[in-house]
Design an enzyme around this catalytic site. Structure first.
Site, PDB file in Angstrom:
ATOM      1  CE1 TYR A 279      -2.764   3.256   1.208  1.00 22.51           C
ATOM      2  CE2 TYR A 279      -4.208   1.548   2.048  1.00 22.51           C
ATOM      3  CZ  TYR A 279      -3.986   2.869   1.713  1.00 22.51           C
ATOM      4  OH  TYR A 279      -4.984   3.787   1.880  1.00 22.51           O
ATOM      5  CE1 TYR A 327      -6.320   0.654 -11.828  1.00 27.24           C
ATOM      6  CE2 TYR A 327      -6.560   0.121  -9.505  1.00 27.24           C
ATOM      7  CZ  TYR A 327      -7.008   0.018 -10.803  1.00 27.24           C
ATOM      8  OH  TYR A 327      -8.144  -0.691 -11.086  1.00 27.24           O
TER       9      TYR A 327
END
Lengths: 381, 139
Positions: A279, A327
């Site tokens: 992450y 993204y």
């Protein structure tokens, strides 16, 4: 957790991604859930477990017409979904439910149907002992440990900028990525300063979107239309709600505890890992993830990424969807890291890693506050 | 600072009240465990190292070193221009967030491990915040 006892048989993101001003937050949950149920060939009546963060499981179960025998509303920030997977596996093993739906939806950019943002937290420890000094959310607080990390490890600002460069290369292969144009280290270091030493290209996006997963026991998983993705092991932990109170600024205790537990449960070594998601709310997160999970020695992650080990063709492909930096990042990105791991294990990722058999999705919650780690495989080991 | 009334202010709780009463009198108060000797922050009426409820409040020296920081570039209604958000290590061991004041808000002026000294800023009648400044400014 018993190895291979549980598998992901449904996985999907929201139909749209990025900027979705015509959809409320609860509908982003539902859109992802409907897509995941279609993916698994299931109807709401087939689901008897619901876990989610950002909305209560009561809201989601009612909205979708599910009558659950088990719910989990664990909300520890962006890695909540890793913890949901872990808790769901335990619940299925214990017989509390048989098919669990995990949902995420967040109108992080458009703020449609999200309620009030912030406010009213002056009584919390963070409200008393951090907020008055002008923290403005993650960009000026999550980033705070990094200068200390740099001093202790010799890591450079160029190595930090390079994280964004390499992830943009992955994003270029992903049609759904928000940013796909190539960037250089100079581009990153000349981009707008947000909180020294972090430039805007070293901070995650703010977008709308969602995702959902469906888990069942491994025995049932063979009967579903998609290739099952087995949960080999998992970990979770929390450290502190205040970034200023982390035990050390050059390492995350929650990462280390969660990662170690996941590796132990899975019974794998680092060399077994073909694909990794860490992450990346900010560009320094992959350094902490690579080091605290044991893929790199302390202080070596910056050079490891600079040496293209995590890039296309490297030995440890990392954040292959482009990550939170390129993204998407709706606010609680952990769900998208899990989705990319599932795609890689199914063999259908836009930037597919050839022959990948084991993937790890490692999440952070809050600002180094919490962590969850999921080890997945497409093999019935 | 542009407009201190725009700062999100602490709301003291029964467990933290002594700390904010202390800053009002320009005292930086920590707590220490009677059983294991651990000095700690933020305030709570038990020791986070050994769980003993036998703890006492004591006044810190006010000396600290700069552990880490960022320089925030996004506009905040309570601040003029860019400003540092820092974590300092107190001489007694605990760390706390603060702003480094009375020095340029630049990487050149803000050097990790530099010596600092507490400096109190009265925001309202009830709330005084603990800031830190370079030790050389204080002397």
């Amino acid at each position: 957790m018993k190895p291979n006892s549980v598998a992901i048989v449904g996985a999907a993101e929201t139909t749209e991604m990025g900027r979705i001003p015509n959809t409320s937050q609860i509908m982003l949950h539902a859109d992802a859930a409907l897509n995941a149920m279609q993916d698994a060939g299931l109807k709401p009546g087939d689901i008897d477990g619901v876990a989610c963060a950002g909305e209560s499981p009561t809201n989601i179960a009612h909205y979708l017409g599910i009558v659950p025998t088990w719910v989990d509303g664990t909300q520890v920030g962006g890695c909540s979904f890793m913890l949901h997977v872990r808790h769901a596996a335990a619940a299925i093993n214990e017989g509390l439910c048989s098919a669990v739906l995990i949902t995420h939806g967040e109108s992080g950019r458009s703020r449609v149907g999200t309620g009030r943002r912030g406010g009213g937290s002056g009584h919390t420890l963070a409200g008393q002992f951090e907020g008055p000094f002008g923290t403005m959310g993650p960009p000026s607080a999550f980033t705070l440990p990094f200068l200390r990390y740099m001093k202790e490890t010799g890591t450079t600002l160029e190595q930090l900028a390079n994280v964004a460069v390499v992830q943009r290369e992955w994003a270029a292969l992903n049609p759904r990525a928000t940013f796909k144009d190539p960037i250089t280290i100079d581009d990153v270091m000349n981009s707008r300063m947000i909180a020294y030493p972090f430039h805007i290209f070293e901070c995650c996006l703010v977008t709308d979107g969602g995702g959902a997963l469906i888990l069942v026991s491994a025995e049932r998983a063979r009967d579903f239309p998609q290739k099952p993705v087995y949960i080999l092991g998992s970990g979770e932990s929390v450290e502190t709600p205040m970034v200023s109170q982390m035990a050390r600024f050059e390492s995350s205790k929650a990462f280390a505890v969660s990662g170690k537990k996941a590796f132990e449960e899975a019974g794998i070594s680092h060399a077994d890992v073909d694909h990794l998601m860490i992450y990346d709310a900010f560009a320094h997160l992959p350094f902490y993830g690579l080091e605290d999970l044991g893929f790199c020695k302390p202080g070596e992650a910056g050079q490891f990424i600079m040496d293209r080990n995590t890039a296309i063709g490297g030995k440890l492909p990392l954040n292959t969807n482009g990550g939170g930096l390129s993204y998407m990042h709706s606010g609680m990105y952990g769900m998208y890291a899990l989705q990319e791991s599932v795609r890689q294990m199914r063999g259908i990722a836009p930037a597919q890693v050839p022959d990948a058999k084991i993937s790890i999705a490692h999440g952070v919650g809050g600002m180094f506050a919490a962590s969850g780690t999921i080890v997945m495989s497409n093999q019935e080991i | 600072m542009a407009d201190l009334s725009k700062l999100p202010l602490p709301v003291p709780t029964p467990e933290t009240r002594h700390f904010w009463d202390g800053t009002k009198k320009h005292k930086l108060l920590l707590q220490k465990c009677d059983d294991c000797g651990n000095a700690y922050f933020p305030p709570r009426p038990f020791c986070p190292a050994c769980a003993s409820r036998s703890v006492q409040v004591f006044e810190a020296s006010g000396n600290a070193t700069l552990y880490s920081y960022v320089i925030n570039h996004r506009p905040h209604p309570a601040f003029d221009g860019v400003y540092s958000i820092a974590v300092v290590t107190l001489e007694e061991g605990p760390r706390m967030m603060t702003n480094i004041i009375n020095t340029p808000q630049t990487p050149e002026a803000l050097v990790l491990d530099m010596e600092l000294r507490v400096s109190f800023g009265e925001i309202t009648n009830d709330i005084t915040l603990p800031y830190f400044e370079p030790a050389e400014v204080s002397t």
